[in-house]
Design an enzyme around this catalytic site. Structure first.
Site: not given
Length: 226
Positions: A23, A21
């Site tokens: 953020d 991922d």
């Protein structure tokens, strides 16, 4: 050590690919996210604090659908395009998660992919602003028909890398992302304070305590903790 001090934990995980991922996992973009979503919530008569509880991990249009369930999806999609443009232009306060530069350098030659709810432009802007490399394999918002917590993005990344989902380790920070990775049949290394309460396979506060080793048979060994 005081009686109420937290106990350090150590975990060792193995995988054949790492799915990352962005953020909250590689990049700290909370300042931008909060600015943009507070503004949007106020414009729509919503409590900003309540809105911020559901924004992380999802594509913007899905967050809007959660917050305004009776609104036509066409309006959510239109607002999402505006939101993405605003977030892409606002890089003030976007920095790497502690330990991310060294971590990305360590996995550069290993099978890995970016799996993010950001679109290509936003992902490129934030990774560049953080001084992090942009993975050659990436699944961004344009590449999926369903946002996290749907597992589509993780499954697509695993397929592109040619690795069975069960042999992938996802690094995630949010409820939506961790739910998506588990639904894809993957194990999860939770990163940061949001992930701590979400029962990931293992957890780390940041990436400074994550050591990656490539074994001769192609297995990736991930050591978490001191």
């Amino acid at each position: 050590m005081p009686a109420n001090a937290p106990t350090a934990t150590t975990s060792v995980l193995t995988a054949r690919a790492l799915l990352l991922d962005m953020d909250g996992t590689l990049v700290n973009s909370d300042a931008v996210v909060e600015r943009c979503w507070r503004r949007w919530a106020i414009e729509h008569g919503l409590d900003p604090e309540e809105a911020l509880k559901v924004v992380h991990g999802r594509q913007g249009y899905l967050t809007m659908a959660v917050l305004l369930p009776d609104r036509p999806m066409e309006q959510n999609l239109a607002d999402n395009r505006v939101m993405l443009a605003q977030e892409t232009a606002d890089l003030d306060g976007v920095v790497p998660i502690t330990g991310a530069p060294a971590f990305m350098a360590a996995i550069a030659a290993l099978p890995h992919a970016l799996v993010t709810s950001a679109d290509e432009a936003l992902a490129t802007a934030r990774l560049t602003a953080s001084g992090l490399p942009i993975p050659s394999t990436r699944v961004t918002a344009e590449h999926v028909s369903a946002s996290k917590p749907d597992p589509e993005g993780f499954l697509k990344a695993a397929a592109e890398l040619g690795v069975d989902p069960a042999d992938c380790l996802a690094l995630e920070d949010s409820d939506a992302g961790i739910t998506a990775a588990f639904a894809a049949g993957m194990r999860v290394l939770g990163v940061g304070p949001r992930a701590a309460a979400l029962s990931p396979t293992a957890h780390t506060e940041d990436l400074t305590d994550v050591t990656v080793t490539s074994l001769p048979d192609g297995t990736i060994r991930i050591h978490v903790g001191g």
